[in-house]
Write an enzyme that holds these catalytic residues in place. Sequence first.
Site, PDB file in Angstrom:
ATOM      1  N   ASP A  80      90.662 -47.644 -69.499  1.00  0.00           N
ATOM      2  CA  ASP A  80      91.020 -49.181 -68.890  1.00  0.00           C
ATOM      3  C   ASP A  80      91.050 -49.722 -70.752  1.00  0.00           C
ATOM      4  O   ASP A  80      90.045 -50.023 -70.983  1.00  0.00           O
ATOM      5  CB  ASP A  80      89.959 -49.997 -68.753  1.00  0.00           C
ATOM      6  CG  ASP A  80      90.316 -49.954 -66.767  1.00  0.00           C
ATOM      7  OD1 ASP A  80      90.716 -49.345 -66.015  1.00  0.00           O
ATOM      8  OD2 ASP A  80      89.020 -50.332 -66.631  1.00  0.00           O
ATOM      9  N   ASP A 100      90.364 -54.815 -54.825  1.00  0.00           N
ATOM     10  CA  ASP A 100      89.130 -55.352 -55.194  1.00  0.00           C
ATOM     11  C   ASP A 100      88.622 -56.343 -55.002  1.00  0.00           C
ATOM     12  O   ASP A 100      89.565 -57.338 -54.543  1.00  0.00           O
ATOM     13  CB  ASP A 100      90.696 -56.173 -56.734  1.00  0.00           C
ATOM     14  CG  ASP A 100      90.945 -54.465 -57.558  1.00  0.00           C
ATOM     15  OD1 ASP A 100      90.998 -53.564 -57.414  1.00  0.00           O
ATOM     16  OD2 ASP A 100      91.705 -55.369 -58.831  1.00  0.00           O
TER      17      ASP A 100
END
Length: 242
Positions: free
Chosen positions: A130, A8
């Site tokens: 998500d 990330d």
Amino acid sequence: MILFPAIDLKDGKCVRLLRGDMQKATIFDVAPADQAKRFVDAGCEWLHLVDLNGAVEGRPVNRAAVVSILEAVGDLPVQLGGGIRSIETVALWLEAGVRRVILGTVAVQDPGLVKDACRQWPGRIAVGIDAREGLVAVDGWTKQSTVKALDLALKFEDAGVSAIIYTDINRDGAMGGVNVDQTVTLALHLTTPVIASGGVATLDDLRELKQHEKAGIVGVVAGRALYDGRIGLTEALKVMKA
């Protein structure tokens, strides 16, 4: 089943967030390409990249870091999400060497774009879903929609999406275990393969997901547990390949 180590990217660095909160970032490596190379050397078959700044801003931000990773890993396939909101940006990343792009926010806001991308680049488009309490979050998880995760996934059943990457935001980075029940329920309702994400903390989490491979779960994204050393990468890869 494939293990997708997560890289990330925030401000050019490799970080992990707690439940998607950009203010709760732990820096694990200031040189993401070096981290990517370590994953390659350990025997990983894919990498999972997220441009966190891009996800919030709606455009590519960590391009230099992504390109450095692509150069470091050579032919190893990489999937990338975060801030990809147009056909032009999809093309940019695929031409740069990304094997598969992940469309999240735009899948909620413009499903037609996802379907167009699938037609143009068969097998190279994934949808990232998500969810928080079963509802899809957008714009880098900063906004909550009223769309249910399953309803969104079903929109793309006939579109040629290569995978649905399902993340339970409340589990992400929290080391509380994967939401196996919701992930399996989603997979059982779909013909599209599902990749689990969010909350992997132990090898037992991987083993539990592995038991549901026949439901359509083809992989799992792991992040903090690998960086913290709670899960050994060699042992995790063995579990996935068993």
